[in-house]
Design a protein around this motif. Structure first.
Motif, mmCIF file in Angstrom:
data_model
loop_
_atom_site.group_PDB
_atom_site.id
_atom_site.type_symbol
_atom_site.label_atom_id
_atom_site.label_comp_id
_atom_site.label_asym_id
_atom_site.label_seq_id
_atom_site.Cartn_x
_atom_site.Cartn_y
_atom_site.Cartn_z
ATOM 1 N N HIS A 54 0.823 -1.210 0.000
ATOM 2 C CA HIS A 54 0.000 0.000 0.000
ATOM 3 C C HIS A 54 0.859 1.262 0.000
ATOM 4 C CE1 HIS A 54 -3.371 2.629 1.044
ATOM 5 N NE2 HIS A 54 -2.689 3.055 2.093
ATOM 6 N N TYR A 57 2.825 1.553 -3.244
ATOM 7 C CA TYR A 57 1.946 1.950 -4.352
ATOM 8 C C TYR A 57 1.944 3.472 -4.489
ATOM 9 C CZ TYR A 57 -2.363 2.447 -7.103
ATOM 10 O OH TYR A 57 -3.276 2.784 -8.069
ATOM 11 N N GLN A 76 -8.514 3.318 -4.994
ATOM 12 C CA GLN A 76 -9.237 2.043 -5.056
ATOM 13 C C GLN A 76 -8.324 0.855 -5.382
ATOM 14 O OE1 GLN A 76 -11.727 3.587 -8.203
ATOM 15 N NE2 GLN A 76 -11.126 1.940 -9.570
ATOM 16 N N PHE A 77 -7.142 1.125 -5.929
ATOM 17 C CA PHE A 77 -6.222 0.039 -6.284
ATOM 18 C C PHE A 77 -5.058 -0.096 -5.306
ATOM 19 C CE2 PHE A 77 -7.821 1.629 -10.498
ATOM 20 C CZ PHE A 77 -8.739 0.609 -10.682
ATOM 21 N N SER A 78 -5.023 0.732 -4.273
ATOM 22 C CA SER A 78 -3.851 0.795 -3.404
ATOM 23 C C SER A 78 -3.676 -0.418 -2.487
ATOM 24 C CB SER A 78 -3.881 2.075 -2.569
ATOM 25 O OG SER A 78 -4.933 2.042 -1.634
ATOM 26 N N ASP A 80 -4.426 -3.614 -3.840
ATOM 27 C CA ASP A 80 -4.528 -4.733 -4.779
ATOM 28 C C ASP A 80 -3.237 -5.543 -4.849
ATOM 29 O OD1 ASP A 80 -7.103 -3.967 -5.284
ATOM 30 O OD2 ASP A 80 -6.746 -3.287 -7.330
ATOM 31 N N PRO A 82 -1.071 -8.658 -5.203
ATOM 32 C CA PRO A 82 -1.177 -10.052 -5.643
ATOM 33 C C PRO A 82 -0.768 -10.970 -4.481
ATOM 34 C CG PRO A 82 0.160 -8.758 -7.172
ATOM 35 C CD PRO A 82 -0.080 -7.910 -5.965
#
Length: 154
Positions: A54, A57, A76-78, A80, A82
């Protein structure tokens, strides 16, 4: 010392080598975390790996802006991340974080002080100074979480 150099020093303190505010830093806190602990859930808290991802990112996203690119990151992608399924993947995430933190600080240090009061990408985001201060505060916030999660895991 220029304002940019002072900010770079503060950023390095929280990410790479400081002890002044929290008596620790990300590099120190992450150095002895196994991939099993990095991915271990404690209740509803984020994992150490997730928090590392996070923060990186945002660091990586601001590096792009510092280098003249567009702001491509989105909140919203912070988170994500894998799946981390091996020690190598965890080590790669830590290495990327540390490399990005060093690059961020180096770019910041070279920034002219006049840039600090310029608008950051879009007026709604405020100035470069506001965003850099925000990044440092954001790092300390999640460093505290990582420190507590480590204690809970031990």
């Amino acid at each position: 010392m220029s304002s940019a150099a002072q900010l770079a020093k503060r950023f390095r303190e929280v990410t790479l080598d400081g002890l002044w505010i929290a008596n620790t830093n990300f590099k120190d806190q992450l150095s002895n975390v196994s991939w099993e602990k990095a991915t271990a859930k404690v209740g509803s808290l984020n994992t150490i790996a997730m928090l590392t991802f996070h923060i990186d990112y945002y660091i990586a996203g601001l590096i792009i802006v510092f280098e003249g690119g567009d702001l491509e990151i989105r909140d919203q992608f912070s988170f994500d991340l894998p799946p981390i399924e091996s020690p190598e993947q965890w080590e790669n995430l830590k290495s990327k974080f540390l490399s990005d933190a060093k690059k961020f600080a180096d770019l910041l240090e070279k920034m002219p002080d006049s840039k600090m009061n310029e608008g950051f990408v879009d007026e709604k985001y405020g100035t470069y100074l506001r965003n850099i201060d925000g990044m440092i505060e954001h790092c300390y916030y999640h460093l505290g979480q990582i420190t507590l999660i480590k204690k809970l895991l031990n």
